[in-house]
Design a protein around this motif. Structure first.
Motif, PDB file in Angstrom:
ATOM      1  N   SER A  33       0.800  -1.223   0.000  1.00 58.00           N
ATOM      2  CA  SER A  33       0.000   0.000   0.000  1.00 58.00           C
ATOM      3  C   SER A  33       0.834   1.276   0.000  1.00 58.00           C
ATOM      4  CB  SER A  33      -0.928   0.004   1.213  1.00 58.00           C
ATOM      5  OG  SER A  33      -0.157  -0.079   2.409  1.00 58.00           O
ATOM      6  N   SER A  34       2.139   1.148   0.068  1.00 58.57           N
ATOM      7  CA  SER A  34       2.957   2.358   0.092  1.00 58.57           C
ATOM      8  C   SER A  34       3.848   2.420  -1.140  1.00 58.57           C
ATOM      9  CB  SER A  34       3.830   2.391   1.352  1.00 58.57           C
ATOM     10  OG  SER A  34       4.839   1.409   1.273  1.00 58.57           O
ATOM     11  N   PHE A  35       4.376   3.585  -1.387  1.00 62.78           N
ATOM     12  CA  PHE A  35       5.285   3.781  -2.520  1.00 62.78           C
ATOM     13  C   PHE A  35       6.467   2.832  -2.421  1.00 62.78           C
ATOM     14  CE2 PHE A  35       8.983   5.793  -4.462  1.00 62.78           C
ATOM     15  CZ  PHE A  35       8.507   6.018  -5.745  1.00 62.78           C
ATOM     16  N   ASP A  36       7.026   2.678  -1.229  1.00 61.65           N
ATOM     17  CA  ASP A  36       8.182   1.793  -1.039  1.00 61.65           C
ATOM     18  C   ASP A  36       7.845   0.342  -1.383  1.00 61.65           C
ATOM     19  OD1 ASP A  36       9.786   3.906  -0.224  1.00 61.65           O
ATOM     20  OD2 ASP A  36       9.227   3.673   1.879  1.00 61.65           O
ATOM     21  N   ASP A  37       6.628  -0.103  -1.051  1.00 62.61           N
ATOM     22  CA  ASP A  37       6.214  -1.468  -1.382  1.00 62.61           C
ATOM     23  C   ASP A  37       6.169  -1.678  -2.897  1.00 62.61           C
ATOM     24  OD1 ASP A  37       5.884  -2.088   1.301  1.00 62.61           O
ATOM     25  OD2 ASP A  37       3.737  -1.631   1.290  1.00 62.61           O
ATOM     26  N   PHE A  38       5.536  -0.748  -3.608  1.00 68.53           N
ATOM     27  CA  PHE A  38       5.372  -0.892  -5.050  1.00 68.53           C
ATOM     28  C   PHE A  38       6.670  -0.660  -5.812  1.00 68.53           C
ATOM     29  CE2 PHE A  38       0.857   0.226  -4.031  1.00 68.53           C
ATOM     30  CZ  PHE A  38       0.338  -1.007  -4.378  1.00 68.53           C
ATOM     31  N   GLU A  39       7.535   0.178  -5.255  1.00 69.99           N
ATOM     32  CA  GLU A  39       8.796   0.511  -5.925  1.00 69.99           C
ATOM     33  C   GLU A  39       9.702  -0.722  -6.073  1.00 69.99           C
ATOM     34  OE1 GLU A  39      11.992   4.107  -5.572  1.00 69.99           O
ATOM     35  OE2 GLU A  39      11.496   3.026  -3.735  1.00 69.99           O
ATOM     36  N   LYS A  40       9.560  -1.684  -5.201  1.00 71.78           N
ATOM     37  CA  LYS A  40      10.392  -2.891  -5.246  1.00 71.78           C
ATOM     38  C   LYS A  40      10.075  -3.751  -6.456  1.00 71.78           C
ATOM     39  CE  LYS A  40      10.674  -3.025  -0.225  1.00 71.78           C
ATOM     40  NZ  LYS A  40      10.192  -3.703   0.969  1.00 71.78           N
ATOM     41  N   GLY A  41       8.871  -3.658  -6.979  1.00 69.71           N
ATOM     42  CA  GLY A  41       8.452  -4.481  -8.114  1.00 69.71           C
ATOM     43  C   GLY A  41       8.701  -3.780  -9.436  1.00 69.71           C
ATOM     44  N   GLY A  77       6.627  -2.317 -12.408  1.00 72.43           N
ATOM     45  CA  GLY A  77       5.295  -1.936 -12.860  1.00 72.43           C
ATOM     46  C   GLY A  77       5.231  -1.902 -14.379  1.00 72.43           C
ATOM     47  N   LYS A  78       4.226  -2.544 -14.931  1.00 75.37           N
ATOM     48  CA  LYS A  78       4.028  -2.530 -16.380  1.00 75.37           C
ATOM     49  C   LYS A  78       2.645  -1.957 -16.655  1.00 75.37           C
ATOM     50  CE  LYS A  78       7.102  -6.302 -17.431  1.00 75.37           C
ATOM     51  NZ  LYS A  78       7.295  -7.585 -18.085  1.00 75.37           N
ATOM     52  N   GLY A  79       2.636  -0.806 -17.314  1.00 71.08           N
ATOM     53  CA  GLY A  79       1.360  -0.177 -17.648  1.00 71.08           C
ATOM     54  C   GLY A  79       0.725   0.591 -16.517  1.00 71.08           C
ATOM     55  N   VAL A  80       1.464   0.784 -15.418  1.00 71.32           N
ATOM     56  CA  VAL A  80       0.935   1.539 -14.284  1.00 71.32           C
ATOM     57  C   VAL A  80       1.947   2.591 -13.852  1.00 71.32           C
ATOM     58  CG1 VAL A  80      -0.512  -0.336 -13.401  1.00 71.32           C
ATOM     59  CG2 VAL A  80       1.814  -0.104 -12.579  1.00 71.32           C
ATOM     60  N   ALA A  81       1.434   3.613 -13.226  1.00 70.17           N
ATOM     61  CA  ALA A  81       2.273   4.652 -12.635  1.00 70.17           C
ATOM     62  C   ALA A  81       2.061   4.616 -11.131  1.00 70.17           C
ATOM     63  CB  ALA A  81       1.902   6.026 -13.191  1.00 70.17           C
ATOM     64  N   ILE A  82       3.140   4.768 -10.384  1.00 66.42           N
ATOM     65  CA  ILE A  82       3.067   4.756  -8.920  1.00 66.42           C
ATOM     66  C   ILE A  82       3.212   6.195  -8.440  1.00 66.42           C
ATOM     67  CG2 ILE A  82       4.054   3.837  -6.800  1.00 66.42           C
ATOM     68  CD1 ILE A  82       5.404   1.666  -8.586  1.00 66.42           C
ATOM     69  N   LEU A 131      -1.840   3.601  -7.226  1.00 66.24           N
ATOM     70  CA  LEU A 131      -1.558   3.134  -8.578  1.00 66.24           C
ATOM     71  C   LEU A 131      -2.572   3.735  -9.540  1.00 66.24           C
ATOM     72  CD1 LEU A 131      -0.913  -0.686  -8.110  1.00 66.24           C
ATOM     73  CD2 LEU A 131       0.763   1.094  -8.461  1.00 66.24           C
ATOM     74  N   GLU A 132      -2.102   4.068 -10.733  1.00 66.05           N
ATOM     75  CA  GLU A 132      -3.007   4.516 -11.790  1.00 66.05           C
ATOM     76  C   GLU A 132      -2.442   4.054 -13.120  1.00 66.05           C
ATOM     77  OE1 GLU A 132      -1.605   9.052 -12.623  1.00 66.05           O
ATOM     78  OE2 GLU A 132      -2.902   8.742 -10.895  1.00 66.05           O
ATOM     79  N   LEU A 133      -3.282   4.032 -14.127  1.00 68.04           N
ATOM     80  CA  LEU A 133      -2.810   3.630 -15.445  1.00 68.04           C
ATOM     81  C   LEU A 133      -1.770   4.620 -15.927  1.00 68.04           C
ATOM     82  CD1 LEU A 133      -6.092   2.534 -17.242  1.00 68.04           C
ATOM     83  CD2 LEU A 133      -4.244   1.086 -16.429  1.00 68.04           C
ATOM     84  N   ALA A 134      -0.700   4.101 -16.479  1.00 67.53           N
ATOM     85  CA  ALA A 134       0.351   4.959 -17.015  1.00 67.53           C
ATOM     86  C   ALA A 134      -0.082   5.491 -18.377  1.00 67.53           C
ATOM     87  CB  ALA A 134       1.651   4.167 -17.151  1.00 67.53           C
ATOM     88  N   PRO A 135       0.446   6.654 -18.767  1.00 67.12           N
ATOM     89  CA  PRO A 135       0.105   7.157 -20.095  1.00 67.12           C
ATOM     90  C   PRO A 135       0.648   6.216 -21.171  1.00 67.12           C
ATOM     91  CG  PRO A 135       1.698   8.598 -18.994  1.00 67.12           C
ATOM     92  CD  PRO A 135       1.333   7.531 -18.035  1.00 67.12           C
ATOM     93  N   ALA A 136      -0.082   6.102 -22.237  1.00 69.79           N
ATOM     94  CA  ALA A 136       0.353   5.252 -23.351  1.00 69.79           C
ATOM     95  C   ALA A 136       1.194   6.086 -24.307  1.00 69.79           C
ATOM     96  CB  ALA A 136      -0.854   4.684 -24.075  1.00 69.79           C
ATOM     97  N   PHE A 137       2.320   5.553 -24.706  1.00 74.36           N
ATOM     98  CA  PHE A 137       3.196   6.234 -25.645  1.00 74.36           C
ATOM     99  C   PHE A 137       3.191   5.486 -26.960  1.00 74.36           C
ATOM    100  CE2 PHE A 137       4.957   7.334 -21.480  1.00 74.36           C
ATOM    101  CZ  PHE A 137       4.918   8.708 -21.575  1.00 74.36           C
ATOM    102  N   LYS A 138       3.018   6.240 -28.042  1.00 71.06           N
ATOM    103  CA  LYS A 138       2.988   5.641 -29.366  1.00 71.06           C
ATOM    104  C   LYS A 138       3.827   6.528 -30.278  1.00 71.06           C
ATOM    105  CE  LYS A 138      -0.344   6.027 -32.661  1.00 71.06           C
ATOM    106  NZ  LYS A 138      -1.705   6.120 -33.151  1.00 71.06           N
ATOM    107  N   PRO A 139       4.790   5.959 -30.988  1.00 75.23           N
ATOM    108  CA  PRO A 139       5.587   6.791 -31.896  1.00 75.23           C
ATOM    109  C   PRO A 139       4.695   7.442 -32.951  1.00 75.23           C
ATOM    110  CG  PRO A 139       6.536   4.588 -31.691  1.00 75.23           C
ATOM    111  CD  PRO A 139       5.209   4.567 -31.002  1.00 75.23           C
ATOM    112  N   LEU A 140       4.912   8.727 -33.187  1.00 73.29           N
ATOM    113  CA  LEU A 140       4.136   9.451 -34.186  1.00 73.29           C
ATOM    114  C   LEU A 140       4.818   9.353 -35.546  1.00 73.29           C
ATOM    115  CD1 LEU A 140       1.611  11.147 -34.508  1.00 73.29           C
ATOM    116  CD2 LEU A 140       2.949  13.156 -33.928  1.00 73.29           C
TER     117      LEU A 140
END
Length: 140
Positions: A25-33, A35-40, A46-55
């Motif tokens: 539940s804390s930043f330190d807990d999640f930072e150890k893993g 993350g794919k597709g999420v932002a801490i 946790l929230e969905l990370a922005p999607a990046f697509k080459p233009l």
């Protein structure tokens, strides 16, 4: 045969593990893993990370500046080779200016034209987009 089946099922059950529960539940807990597709967030949320697509991909080594107009058209100032690209909202790109300089380091959208600043000579060009084509004139 029933005895052999019973022994086999019991031996499998002895190797089974129970359910383990843990809480992250804390930043330190999640930072150890990883993350794919999420932002801490810093508060551990946790929230969905922005999607990046080459233009687009350009042959230019550097993209020094970008500017966008009200229609959503993006202009990119590049170097090596020096060019200004016009990138439409659908991702299609065209070269609208190629000075005989090393780099176009700045691009600005004016009311009546696009302005590009180059290096190493420090020139500023006014680029007019006309129906018949594009013209560029040095203003400094």
């Amino acid at each position: 045969m029933k005895t052999l089946t019973s022994i086999l099922l019991l031996s499998i059950a002895t190797f089974a593990q129970g359910t383990k529960t843990w809480e992250q539940s804390s930043f330190d807990d999640f930072e150890k893993g990883t993350g794919k597709g999420v932002a801490i967030r810093s508060n551990g949320a946790l929230e969905l990370a922005p999607a990046f697509k080459p233009l687009i991909t350009t042959p230019s080594t550097y993209i020094w500046a970008i500017a966008a107009d009200d229609a959503g058209i993006v202009y990119a100032a590049t170097g090596s080779p020096a060019r200004v690209y016009r990138i439409a909202p659908d991702g299609s790109a065209s070269i609208i200016f190629e000075p005989k300089e090393l780099q176009v380091q700045a691009v600005v959208i004016g009311k009546d034209a696009i302005y590009a600043a180059t290096s190493p000579d420090g020139k500023i060009y006014r680029i007019e987009t006309l129906a018949s084509g594009v013209s560029g004139e040095e203003i400094r």
